[in-house]
Design a protein around this motif. Structure first.
Motif, PDB file in Angstrom:
ATOM      1  N   LEU A  27      -0.028   2.048  32.093  1.00 15.51           N
ATOM      2  CA  LEU A  27      -0.494   0.868  32.834  1.00 15.51           C
ATOM      3  C   LEU A  27      -1.569   1.253  33.847  1.00 15.51           C
ATOM      4  CD1 LEU A  27       2.945  -0.897  33.433  1.00 15.51           C
ATOM      5  CD2 LEU A  27       1.185  -1.515  31.769  1.00 15.51           C
ATOM      6  N   TRP A  28      -1.378   2.408  34.490  1.00 13.29           N
ATOM      7  CA  TRP A  28      -2.363   2.880  35.462  1.00 13.29           C
ATOM      8  C   TRP A  28      -3.706   3.191  34.787  1.00 13.29           C
ATOM      9  CZ3 TRP A  28      -3.957   3.047  40.201  1.00 13.29           C
ATOM     10  CH2 TRP A  28      -4.887   4.019  40.596  1.00 13.29           C
ATOM     11  N   LEU A  30      -4.894   1.808  32.194  1.00 14.82           N
ATOM     12  CA  LEU A  30      -5.567   0.556  31.855  1.00 14.82           C
ATOM     13  C   LEU A  30      -6.438   0.058  33.006  1.00 14.82           C
ATOM     14  CD1 LEU A  30      -2.811  -1.483  29.969  1.00 14.82           C
ATOM     15  CD2 LEU A  30      -4.948  -0.585  29.015  1.00 14.82           C
ATOM     16  N   VAL A  31      -5.980   0.374  34.230  1.00 17.12           N
ATOM     17  CA  VAL A  31      -6.721  -0.059  35.419  1.00 17.12           C
ATOM     18  C   VAL A  31      -7.782   0.966  35.814  1.00 17.12           C
ATOM     19  CG1 VAL A  31      -6.543  -0.646  37.869  1.00 17.12           C
ATOM     20  CG2 VAL A  31      -4.747  -1.374  36.266  1.00 17.12           C
ATOM     21  N   ALA A  32      -7.355   2.235  35.901  1.00 19.72           N
ATOM     22  CA  ALA A  32      -8.246   3.287  36.398  1.00 19.72           C
ATOM     23  C   ALA A  32      -9.130   3.888  35.311  1.00 19.72           C
ATOM     24  CB  ALA A  32      -7.417   4.394  37.067  1.00 19.72           C
ATOM     25  N   GLY A  33      -8.717   3.736  34.065  1.00 17.09           N
ATOM     26  CA  GLY A  33      -9.501   4.277  32.962  1.00 17.09           C
ATOM     27  C   GLY A  33      -9.193   5.745  32.681  1.00 17.09           C
ATOM     28  N   ALA A  35      -9.353   3.292  29.520  1.00 14.53           N
ATOM     29  CA  ALA A  35      -8.423   2.442  28.784  1.00 14.53           C
ATOM     30  C   ALA A  35      -8.359   2.827  27.307  1.00 14.53           C
ATOM     31  CB  ALA A  35      -8.837   0.980  28.930  1.00 14.53           C
ATOM     32  N   THR A 112      -8.232  11.351  36.047  1.00 20.01           N
ATOM     33  CA  THR A 112      -6.928  10.777  35.694  1.00 20.01           C
ATOM     34  C   THR A 112      -6.189  11.636  34.668  1.00 20.01           C
ATOM     35  OG1 THR A 112      -8.018   9.385  34.011  1.00 20.01           O
ATOM     36  CG2 THR A 112      -7.642   8.400  36.179  1.00 20.01           C
TER      37      THR A 112
END
Length: 201
Positions: A27-28, A30-33, A35, A112
């Protein structure tokens, strides 16, 4: 034996926590990339579940082959075929997990990377864990042990990769936890089929 059972029970706690963390990491990402790592992981998870199902069909076929070999060539030949039943599935699990880690990390970014690793953990081990819950009760014991060994193998692969060890050594370390499912798979393949109906997890 009680102590071994206790240790194995305790080890399932970090397995469960890491599995939950892998979902949070997805999920993180998806936000931070990126994706794309999540999308790739979802497709890989679906493919892994399909592979787990196909693998179990192969194991059942090999079990039947082991019985047929016993009738035609005797117990010694059956034990050889049963050993293949035990080894082949874990070779697939190890190869799958190795490829999952390297594939997803390759598409990750340094910022990430830890989240990518957590996500890869769920992608690599999730199919075997989920399949162990979905399979019939007569196969659930072995599938559960195989999934358990898969988690341990991924820990060793991750640690070895982080340490910069050669690929062959990484794969060798991954094979260590496979000793348990290989042994159980071999024994179940040579066991009486009526007795297997009483096996539960």
């Amino acid at each position: 034996m009680d102590r071994i059972g206790t240790i194995m029970g305790v080890v399932t706690v970090p397995m469960a926590l890491l599995t939950v963390a892998s979902i949070v990491a997805g999920l993180w990402l998806l936000v931070a990339g990126p994706a794309s790592v999540v999308v790739l992981g979802i497709f890989a998870s679906a493919a892994g579940l399909a592979i787990a199902w196909l693998l179990e069909q192969l194991v059942a076929l090999l079990d039947d082959l082991a019985l047929a070999i016993q009738v035609r060539r005797g117990a010694a030949a059956k034990r050889g075929a049963a050993l293949v039943c035990g080894i082949a599935p874990m070779l697939v699990v190890i190869a799958w997990e190795y490829e999952c880690l390297h594939l997803l990390v390759r598409f990750g970014v340094p910022a990430t990377m830890f989240a990518t690793w957590l996500w890869s953990y769920g992608v690599a081990t999730g199919p075997w864990t989920l399949f162990a819950q979905l399979v019939g009760s007569d196969r659930r014991t072995l599938c559960g042990i195989r999934a358990y060994a898969g988690h341990l193998a991924y820990w060793l692969l991750s640690a070895a990769s982080l340490a910069g060890l050669p690929d062959m050594l990484c794969l060798t370390l991954m094979a260590l936890p496979a000793a348990l499912p290989v042994t159980v798979g071999t024994l179940l393949a040579v066991a009486d089929r009526q007795a297997l109906r009483n096996v539960r997890i």
